[in-house]
Design a protein around this motif. Sequence first.
Motif, PDB file in Angstrom:
ATOM      1  N   GLU A 209      -1.361  -4.641  -7.439  1.00 41.39           N
ATOM      2  CA  GLU A 209      -0.679  -4.255  -8.680  1.00 41.39           C
ATOM      3  C   GLU A 209      -0.845  -2.774  -8.977  1.00 41.39           C
ATOM      4  O   GLU A 209       0.114  -2.097  -9.353  1.00 41.39           O
ATOM      5  N   LYS A 210      -2.057  -2.265  -8.814  1.00 37.97           N
ATOM      6  CA  LYS A 210      -2.297  -0.849  -9.084  1.00 37.97           C
ATOM      7  C   LYS A 210      -1.536   0.034  -8.100  1.00 37.97           C
ATOM      8  O   LYS A 210      -1.009   1.083  -8.469  1.00 37.97           O
ATOM      9  N   VAL A 211      -1.501  -0.390  -6.844  1.00 41.25           N
ATOM     10  CA  VAL A 211      -0.781   0.404  -5.844  1.00 41.25           C
ATOM     11  C   VAL A 211       0.699   0.465  -6.181  1.00 41.25           C
ATOM     12  O   VAL A 211       1.316   1.543  -6.178  1.00 41.25           O
ATOM     13  N   LEU A 212       1.290  -0.679  -6.495  1.00 37.86           N
ATOM     14  CA  LEU A 212       2.719  -0.725  -6.770  1.00 37.86           C
ATOM     15  C   LEU A 212       3.070  -0.110  -8.123  1.00 37.86           C
ATOM     16  O   LEU A 212       4.245   0.171  -8.397  1.00 37.86           O
ATOM     17  N   SER A 213       2.064   0.113  -8.958  1.00 42.46           N
ATOM     18  CA  SER A 213       2.283   0.742 -10.265  1.00 42.46           C
ATOM     19  C   SER A 213       1.871   2.212 -10.271  1.00 42.46           C
ATOM     20  O   SER A 213       1.721   2.812 -11.336  1.00 42.46           O
ATOM     21  N   THR A 214       1.679   2.780  -9.093  1.00 43.39           N
ATOM     22  CA  THR A 214       1.360   4.202  -8.975  1.00 43.39           C
ATOM     23  C   THR A 214       2.655   5.010  -9.005  1.00 43.39           C
ATOM     24  O   THR A 214       3.601   4.695  -8.295  1.00 43.39           O
ATOM     25  N   LYS A 215       2.679   6.030  -9.819  1.00 42.67           N
ATOM     26  CA  LYS A 215       3.891   6.836  -9.963  1.00 42.67           C
ATOM     27  C   LYS A 215       4.017   7.832  -8.822  1.00 42.67           C
ATOM     28  O   LYS A 215       3.031   8.275  -8.238  1.00 42.67           O
ATOM     29  N   ARG A 216       5.255   8.180  -8.533  1.00 43.57           N
ATOM     30  CA  ARG A 216       5.514   9.195  -7.515  1.00 43.57           C
ATOM     31  C   ARG A 216       4.761  10.477  -7.873  1.00 43.57           C
ATOM     32  O   ARG A 216       4.731  10.906  -9.014  1.00 43.57           O
ATOM     33  N   GLY A 217       4.125  11.063  -6.880  1.00 42.71           N
ATOM     34  CA  GLY A 217       3.354  12.273  -7.105  1.00 42.71           C
ATOM     35  C   GLY A 217       1.883  12.015  -7.358  1.00 42.71           C
ATOM     36  O   GLY A 217       1.062  12.929  -7.281  1.00 42.71           O
ATOM     37  N   ASP A 218       1.535  10.761  -7.679  1.00 43.71           N
ATOM     38  CA  ASP A 218       0.145  10.404  -7.927  1.00 43.71           C
ATOM     39  C   ASP A 218      -0.497   9.823  -6.667  1.00 43.71           C
ATOM     40  O   ASP A 218       0.179   9.581  -5.660  1.00 43.71           O
ATOM     41  N   SER A 219      -1.793   9.567  -6.756  1.00 40.88           N
ATOM     42  CA  SER A 219      -2.546   9.021  -5.627  1.00 40.88           C
ATOM     43  C   SER A 219      -3.277   7.758  -6.047  1.00 40.88           C
ATOM     44  O   SER A 219      -3.556   7.554  -7.226  1.00 40.88           O
ATOM     45  N   ILE A 220      -3.598   6.920  -5.074  1.00 38.31           N
ATOM     46  CA  ILE A 220      -4.315   5.676  -5.335  1.00 38.31           C
ATOM     47  C   ILE A 220      -5.379   5.496  -4.253  1.00 38.31           C
ATOM     48  O   ILE A 220      -5.096   5.638  -3.059  1.00 38.31           O
ATOM     49  N   LEU A 221      -6.603   5.198  -4.677  1.00 40.86           N
ATOM     50  CA  LEU A 221      -7.734   5.066  -3.762  1.00 40.86           C
ATOM     51  C   LEU A 221      -8.153   3.606  -3.646  1.00 40.86           C
ATOM     52  O   LEU A 221      -8.298   2.915  -4.658  1.00 40.86           O
ATOM     53  N   GLN A 222      -8.333   3.135  -2.417  1.00 35.78           N
ATOM     54  CA  GLN A 222      -8.827   1.786  -2.156  1.00 35.78           C
ATOM     55  C   GLN A 222     -10.025   1.858  -1.214  1.00 35.78           C
ATOM     56  O   GLN A 222     -10.107   2.753  -0.375  1.00 35.78           O
ATOM     57  N   TYR A 223     -10.907   0.873  -1.357  1.00 31.07           N
ATOM     58  CA  TYR A 223     -12.119   0.830  -0.552  1.00 31.07           C
ATOM     59  C   TYR A 223     -12.119  -0.415   0.329  1.00 31.07           C
ATOM     60  O   TYR A 223     -11.490  -1.426   0.008  1.00 31.07           O
TER      61      TYR A 223
END
Length: 337
Positions: free
Chosen positions: A149-163
Amino acid sequence: MIQYPFLRKGATIGVTAPSSGVQPELHDLINTAEKRLKEKGYDIQIGDTVWTQEKAKSAPAKIRAKELNEMLTNDGIELIFPPWGGELLIEILEHMNFNDMEPKWILGYSDTSVLLLATTLKTGIATAHGTNLVDVRGEYSDKTTAMWEKVLSTKRGDSILQYSSEKYQKEWQHDNPTPQIYHLTEPTEWKVLLGKDAQVEGRLLGGCIDVIRHLIGTEYGDVANFRKQFTKGEPILWYFENCYLNTTDLRRTLVQMRLAGWFEGCAGILFGRSPANDTVGNYTIEDVYQDLYEELQLPIIYDIDCGHVPPQITFVNGAYAKVEVREGKGKVLQHLI
């Protein structure tokens, strides 16, 4: 330029079966998943193909493609979420209206990855390799799975970190589901060929190698054109997961990919944990990775959270990613740029 969809709170999710549908005795899996997603505030639209399964597919190819095309052009739907994979999704590609696609997420893995990779290569629209619909039917999700959900709700230009996950599931126990669906019992360890640590970056592409290999030599697998048209020649960071292939079949596939030019401009290769990789004539999976390294001289990271041995990280085809492994622990930073 890569186009990134965006999943809003309260969005409508379209559920269709471009590969396999769901047998009547398993319809409750869909009903429960629908209930869980509605509890999160989503609206759910389920297509007819989801409820049927005959001769290894949910419906004839043209019917599957028609339902999928309708959902892809429906402005009210923001995410296409198949119930699971299957065997024959490749049949629908020639009936897809790729030229009419608007940016919206498609999420899944296994046979669904044929659709994911073909869509991104043909259109430059990012797609998401991650959990299937039936696997979000639990009372809650483990931390790795829940990141979809967080990945698909990330806006263009932003970043998302997963572990990397803390533990993974060694085997399925379908008759004994947990509140989070999976039985996460085995300590996760991401491994690096010829070392303990690694760092690599590039544009993500990949999927289930059993099926995406059949895109080689077709208009749906034109990696060179994708790099030229959408990424300005940036390096590709490939991720693969293996469902059924033994070591020699996997080796043949990787050689074919290299000969077809899929590894030109490649920065590194990630391999998911696998229920397959069976040794043939003392030729082990580590031998496969070693042979590939000797040919490409590129970082190879394996046993990552991806594929048929859950849980799995949500990888965005087309995103610019930086992947780091330190002492068996991994992190994936994806830039939606």
